[in-house]
Design a protein around this motif. Structure first.
Motif, mmCIF file in Angstrom:
data_model
loop_
_atom_site.group_PDB
_atom_site.id
_atom_site.type_symbol
_atom_site.label_atom_id
_atom_site.label_comp_id
_atom_site.label_asym_id
_atom_site.label_seq_id
_atom_site.Cartn_x
_atom_site.Cartn_y
_atom_site.Cartn_z
ATOM 1 N N GLN A 2 -113.952 21.213 -72.634
ATOM 2 C CA GLN A 2 -113.824 20.867 -74.042
ATOM 3 C C GLN A 2 -114.282 22.030 -74.925
ATOM 4 O OE1 GLN A 2 -112.410 17.666 -74.707
ATOM 5 N NE2 GLN A 2 -112.147 17.936 -72.524
ATOM 6 N N GLU A 3 -115.393 22.658 -74.533
ATOM 7 C CA GLU A 3 -115.912 23.804 -75.286
ATOM 8 C C GLU A 3 -114.938 24.973 -75.253
ATOM 9 O OE1 GLU A 3 -119.764 26.827 -75.347
ATOM 10 O OE2 GLU A 3 -119.814 25.043 -74.074
ATOM 11 N N VAL A 52 -92.491 17.020 -73.626
ATOM 12 C CA VAL A 52 -93.675 17.645 -73.045
ATOM 13 C C VAL A 52 -94.515 16.541 -72.424
ATOM 14 C CG1 VAL A 52 -95.774 18.943 -73.554
ATOM 15 C CG2 VAL A 52 -93.663 19.465 -74.790
ATOM 16 N N ASP A 53 -94.928 16.724 -71.191
ATOM 17 C CA ASP A 53 -95.797 15.743 -70.553
ATOM 18 C C ASP A 53 -97.083 16.427 -70.131
ATOM 19 O OD1 ASP A 53 -97.066 13.748 -69.195
ATOM 20 O OD2 ASP A 53 -95.407 13.296 -67.852
ATOM 21 N N ALA A 54 -98.153 16.089 -70.797
ATOM 22 C CA ALA A 54 -99.473 16.606 -70.449
ATOM 23 C C ALA A 54 -100.474 15.456 -70.450
ATOM 24 C CB ALA A 54 -99.885 17.701 -71.432
ATOM 25 N N SER A 101 -108.003 23.102 -69.552
ATOM 26 C CA SER A 101 -108.190 22.014 -68.600
ATOM 27 C C SER A 101 -109.644 22.032 -68.176
ATOM 28 C CB SER A 101 -107.279 22.199 -67.382
ATOM 29 O OG SER A 101 -105.934 22.031 -67.758
ATOM 30 N N ASP A 102 -110.087 20.940 -67.619
ATOM 31 C CA ASP A 102 -111.482 20.844 -67.224
ATOM 32 C C ASP A 102 -111.767 21.428 -65.847
ATOM 33 O OD1 ASP A 102 -112.138 19.630 -69.590
ATOM 34 O OD2 ASP A 102 -112.103 17.604 -68.785
ATOM 35 N N ILE A 158 -110.209 11.575 -63.478
ATOM 36 C CA ILE A 158 -109.191 11.804 -64.494
ATOM 37 C C ILE A 158 -109.625 11.374 -65.886
ATOM 38 C CG2 ILE A 158 -107.299 11.694 -62.842
ATOM 39 C CD1 ILE A 158 -106.665 8.886 -63.892
ATOM 40 N N THR A 159 -110.644 10.559 -65.987
ATOM 41 C CA THR A 159 -111.096 10.127 -67.313
ATOM 42 C C THR A 159 -112.499 10.632 -67.633
ATOM 43 O OG1 THR A 159 -111.976 8.061 -66.450
ATOM 44 C CG2 THR A 159 -109.691 8.044 -67.232
ATOM 45 N N ALA A 160 -112.972 11.607 -66.898
ATOM 46 C CA ALA A 160 -114.329 12.127 -67.126
ATOM 47 C C ALA A 160 -114.240 13.589 -67.557
ATOM 48 C CB ALA A 160 -115.153 12.006 -65.849
ATOM 49 N N PRO A 161 -114.149 13.832 -68.865
ATOM 50 C CA PRO A 161 -114.033 15.222 -69.318
ATOM 51 C C PRO A 161 -115.314 16.010 -69.048
ATOM 52 C CG PRO A 161 -114.306 13.742 -71.180
ATOM 53 C CD PRO A 161 -114.169 12.887 -69.967
#
Length: 173
Positions: free
Chosen positions: A152-153, A38-40, A137-138, A144-147
């Motif tokens: 998240q909620e 699995v790649d996520a 997903s956001d 790519i590194t800023a959620p």
């Protein structure tokens, strides 16, 4: 120098092609069940656990190994993350408003999972119970590194809904 290198064979392919890894693990363990990689991205290990839980729920398997490995500290990866301003200049600060990126690292973790009823019937030790899994997903975000908090909620609310209880009853995350 070449004489000091190991031969290229079927075992070396797992280091070159990620999709070969699961098959090699199944071969080494002599397991006959299905296997897949699995790649996520950063969520690959959690995505593999979600797949494993689905397989357990629908009776496809009775036991499963699920987890993840990240062992890519290549110069190309470092340069790529540097050029996208993803790496932290100050260190690791997960979930902090002062976080300025991440610190590259390597790691591996594997969980052995089975249905609770099967584990207790076999008198196997149980170290934790997975009551719910939430994925999201956001959507469109800063990078790519800023959620995004909304993504998240959403993942957390889906996990609580599946579990059937709220955060006040969670023993560990």
């Amino acid at each position: 120098l070449a004489k000091n290198l190991p031969p290229v064979d079927v075992e070396s392919m797992a280091g070159l092609l990620g999709n070969v890894i699961a098959g090699r693990v199944a071969s080494w363990l002599d397991w006959m069940g299905g296997n897949l990689t699995v790649d996520a991205a950063c969520a690959a290990s959690l995505a593999s656990i979600a797949v494993a839980a689905d397989w357990l729920r629908n009776g496809r398997v009775d036991a499963v190994l699920a987890g993840g490995v990240d062992a890519d500290m290549s110069p190309e990866t470092y340069v790529g993350f540097s050029r996208t301003y993803a790496l932290s200049a100050t260190g690791s600060s997960p979930f902090s408003s002062t976080a300025d990126g991440f610190v590259m690292g390597e790691g591996a973790a594997v969980l052995a999972l089975m249905r609770l009823s099967d584990a207790t019937a076999r008198d196997l030790p149980v170290w934790g119970v997975l009551h719910g899994i939430g994925q999201a997903s956001d959507g469109r975000s800063k990078g790519i590194t800023a959620p995004k908090a909304e993504g998240q909620e959403l993942a957390m609310s889906r996990a609580y809904a599946e579990a059937g209880f709220g955060p006040d009853q969670v023993g560990a995350i």
